[in-house]
Design a protein around this motif. Sequence first.
Motif, PDB file in Angstrom:
ATOM      1  N   ARG A 389       6.235 -25.092   6.165  1.00  0.00           N
ATOM      2  CA  ARG A 389       6.836 -24.114   5.255  1.00  0.00           C
ATOM      3  C   ARG A 389       5.840 -22.985   5.025  1.00  0.00           C
ATOM      4  NH1 ARG A 389       9.809 -26.576   0.359  1.00  0.00           N
ATOM      5  NH2 ARG A 389      11.433 -26.637   1.965  1.00  0.00           N
ATOM      6  N   THR A 390       6.306 -21.760   5.220  1.00  0.00           N
ATOM      7  CA  THR A 390       5.433 -20.598   5.098  1.00  0.00           C
ATOM      8  C   THR A 390       6.078 -19.540   4.215  1.00  0.00           C
ATOM      9  OG1 THR A 390       4.633 -20.986   7.352  1.00  0.00           O
ATOM     10  CG2 THR A 390       4.159 -18.835   6.384  1.00  0.00           C
ATOM     11  N   GLU A 391       5.319 -19.004   3.301  1.00  0.00           N
ATOM     12  CA  GLU A 391       5.758 -17.834   2.546  1.00  0.00           C
ATOM     13  C   GLU A 391       5.410 -16.607   3.383  1.00  0.00           C
ATOM     14  OE1 GLU A 391       5.039 -16.601  -1.961  1.00  0.00           O
ATOM     15  OE2 GLU A 391       3.432 -15.864  -0.644  1.00  0.00           O
ATOM     16  N   ASP A 394       6.547 -12.264  -0.632  1.00  0.00           N
ATOM     17  CA  ASP A 394       7.018 -12.715  -1.939  1.00  0.00           C
ATOM     18  C   ASP A 394       8.544 -12.857  -1.926  1.00  0.00           C
ATOM     19  OD1 ASP A 394       6.898 -13.425  -4.625  1.00  0.00           O
ATOM     20  OD2 ASP A 394       7.233 -11.356  -5.285  1.00  0.00           O
ATOM     21  N   ILE A 397      10.873 -17.236   2.188  1.00  0.00           N
ATOM     22  CA  ILE A 397      10.285 -18.505   2.609  1.00  0.00           C
ATOM     23  C   ILE A 397      10.876 -18.927   3.949  1.00  0.00           C
ATOM     24  CG2 ILE A 397       9.851 -20.911   1.969  1.00  0.00           C
ATOM     25  CD1 ILE A 397       8.606 -18.845   0.086  1.00  0.00           C
ATOM     26  N   ASP A 399      11.098 -22.018   6.786  1.00  0.00           N
ATOM     27  CA  ASP A 399      10.899 -23.438   7.075  1.00  0.00           C
ATOM     28  C   ASP A 399      11.086 -23.703   8.567  1.00  0.00           C
ATOM     29  OD1 ASP A 399      10.503 -24.004   4.432  1.00  0.00           O
ATOM     30  OD2 ASP A 399      12.523 -24.783   4.072  1.00  0.00           O
ATOM     31  N   ARG A 711       1.548 -17.371   3.621  1.00  0.00           N
ATOM     32  CA  ARG A 711       0.882 -18.439   2.871  1.00  0.00           C
ATOM     33  C   ARG A 711       1.505 -19.782   3.240  1.00  0.00           C
ATOM     34  NH1 ARG A 711       1.067 -20.064  -2.869  1.00  0.00           N
ATOM     35  NH2 ARG A 711       2.835 -18.644  -3.120  1.00  0.00           N
ATOM     36  N   ASP A 712       0.660 -20.752   3.587  1.00  0.00           N
ATOM     37  CA  ASP A 712       1.133 -22.083   3.978  1.00  0.00           C
ATOM     38  C   ASP A 712       1.541 -22.871   2.730  1.00  0.00           C
ATOM     39  OD1 ASP A 712       1.712 -24.486   5.115  1.00  0.00           O
ATOM     40  OD2 ASP A 712      -0.266 -24.841   5.996  1.00  0.00           O
ATOM     41  N   LEU A 713       2.834 -23.239   2.692  1.00  0.00           N
ATOM     42  CA  LEU A 713       3.357 -24.002   1.553  1.00  0.00           C
ATOM     43  C   LEU A 713       3.746 -25.421   1.955  1.00  0.00           C
ATOM     44  CD1 LEU A 713       5.766 -21.296   0.044  1.00  0.00           C
ATOM     45  CD2 LEU A 713       3.359 -21.702  -0.519  1.00  0.00           C
ATOM     46  N   THR A 714       3.364 -25.824   3.166  1.00  0.00           N
ATOM     47  CA  THR A 714       3.841 -27.095   3.717  1.00  0.00           C
ATOM     48  C   THR A 714       3.558 -28.274   2.808  1.00  0.00           C
ATOM     49  OG1 THR A 714       3.454 -26.214   5.938  1.00  0.00           O
ATOM     50  CG2 THR A 714       3.792 -28.596   5.726  1.00  0.00           C
ATOM     51  N   HIS A 715       2.377 -28.349   2.254  1.00  0.00           N
ATOM     52  CA  HIS A 715       1.989 -29.530   1.482  1.00  0.00           C
ATOM     53  C   HIS A 715       2.148 -29.340  -0.025  1.00  0.00           C
ATOM     54  CE1 HIS A 715       0.541 -31.229   5.175  1.00  0.00           C
ATOM     55  NE2 HIS A 715      -0.239 -30.185   5.390  1.00  0.00           N
ATOM     56  N   GLN A 716       2.802 -28.245  -0.410  1.00  0.00           N
ATOM     57  CA  GLN A 716       3.054 -28.039  -1.830  1.00  0.00           C
ATOM     58  C   GLN A 716       4.389 -28.657  -2.215  1.00  0.00           C
ATOM     59  OE1 GLN A 716       2.545 -24.052  -3.241  1.00  0.00           O
ATOM     60  NE2 GLN A 716       0.745 -23.654  -1.970  1.00  0.00           N
TER      61      GLN A 716
END
Length: 717
Positions: A389-391, A394, A397, A399, A711-716
């Motif tokens: 998952r990457t932002e 703003d 997103i 996936d 921004r990497d959101l994979t593990h959030q």
Amino acid sequence: MDAIDPTRGFLKDVKRIVIKVGTAVVTREDGRLALGRLGALCEQLQTLNSQGFEVILVSSGAVGAGRQRLRYRKLVHSSFADLQKPQVELDGKACAAVGQNGLMALYDTLFSQLDVTSAQLLVTDNDFRSPEFRKQLTETVNSLLSYKVIPIFNENDAVSTRRAPYEDSSGIFWDNDSLAALLALELKADLLVLLSDVDGLYSGPPSDPQSKLIHTYVKEKLENTITFGDKSRLGRGGMTAKVKAAVYASQAGIPVVITSGFAGDNIVKVLQGQRIGTLFHQDAHTWVSNGELNAREMAGAARESSRRLQAMPVKDRSKILLDIAYALEANEKVIVHENEADVINAKDAGYETSLVSRLALKPGKVSNLAKAIRVLANMEEPIGQVLKRTELSDGLILDKTSSPLGVLLVIFESRPEALVQIASLAIRTGNGLLLKGGKEARRSNAILHKIITSAIPEKVGAGLIGLVTSRDEIPELLKLDDVIDLVIPRGNNKLVSQIKSSTKIPVLGHADGICHVYVDKSADMEMAKNIVLDAKTDYPAACNALETLLVHKDLMENGGVNELLIELQTKGVSINGGPRASSMLNLPAAPSFRHEYSSLTCTIEIVDDVHAAIDHIHKHGSAHTDCIVTQDCEIADIFLCQVDSAAVFHNASTRFSDGFRFGLGAEVGISTSRIHARGPVGVEGLLTTRWIARGSGQVVDNDKGVVYTHRDLTHQA
């Protein structure tokens, strides 16, 4: 009486019916209303109404009826001079306004004579753009039906803003056929009946003596083969419009019948299950035997069914697998009986012992297959998993998600259990599947396929898993690179090589199973003997069985080689030697270092060290599975890091190279390819990826209107 069609048994459960009557039925050749046909129609609807059916009528004919009236009005009020002038076409909207009044007056009169109340509902395309309208429409119709009132719909052409050409991408419906299909979905009808001026859909123009009535429409088989006649003489659509509407509704789950409105009792006959008109049903392709479906049709059916499978809730897809596991156990006796018949036939035909061994379902095999399927059913859902998952910026997103490959073609020899493993993996991963087994396993494959497809719900369709029964169909299947996404051959080198050279479709598999065990000088000999024996004798016909034993030269001096040879020979293994081993041990020469015995025979060769063993494996191996037996961890690491095979083991039998033993639940095969998947191919190997983006109105605007964050959101969370 027309014959009862067994495929129409579902009609006994119909309660709510949408019936559409076209202009050609409502009016006569001269444009006047056809009183006799309308009277017969109203009598049928009254019968259904009294029997408890909920009847919704969509009626065309207003424009045609209005045109006739306005022509008469214009004629009456025209002077002789006016009649000499070129005649201008009448305004269609004025025709609709005048005709609708007369049409509804006639319906009201006819229904009143039958003690039935009707109601008029006029709609436009734009109305359906409003969710509030759709909700109110449903509430109103449900209320009317509760009072046994028959709602009569028509498009309000008098005030509609739509202009010809009617059918474009902006429309919600384009004519009363598509309106009827839309209403059937909106109002959750059980059946849609489209009344025409012919008996149903023909293979060509109905006037052509060579044309034949099609009783069941199979989209995959017929959509590009039918020649339509002229459009309706009065209405907007004709048969082309009816077929489009019928396909749309049926693919959404509403069965449709196109039949003649000229016969006085066709609707009643349809509901009795008689073979009247043309039936459209989302599972129609599953009612046609495989022998009647060509290669492209089978692939198309598998794709359509796979899409319906993917749309099911996760728990429902898992339940299919659990139902298959139960069905296999419940039918174990008949499976074993059919398999034993195949084994007897194979022996009588003189097949090799290794093939007969692969063909036979050993005791407990059916139970083990059922257990493996339950493992698959209880696995974490593989489809739609967010892998990354990457932002992007703003509020935008992206996936990267797991997704089914599409349609698989698996060609396999001998092993009937492969059919079960492959089918269960296809269902778990949401893929469509075509299977071609060897003729030696014909009866085993047929019964297993029947049991598995019988557990697949009707709303998915048994066409999800097609069984190809003729070898002649394989060349045609291999040409279908536009509808088949992956070919997986499971068989000997000749089969795999032939397939790779005959298709543009990606091929996943291995040509040979030349597996090695290298026994190093530091090996624990008891461990080595156990591993070598297991790798060779546990199942000699398996592709992960030992074919070549490599031993360090020092084991010749300390007696280690002799210990290994004695153990193998005691278990009935015949041993051939490479050039060095043949000379030193007086053994028969091996036919080749690339020979796959698939039996209780193997090759032994002497090597100088681990590097020589690695070189030998790279030169003569098939990159399948190779093993080192050693107590020296540094030597083991060299072997594990440098041997370029799909599976490389330290102090473990090559027989562990298996999807079930790896915890994959099952496998479609073992791949020695370096692209997509390697080693035992389970669930992950039958998935690809796709990208899902969720934004809030972002535009690129030559990259001026966006600030990238990446921004990497994979593990959030």
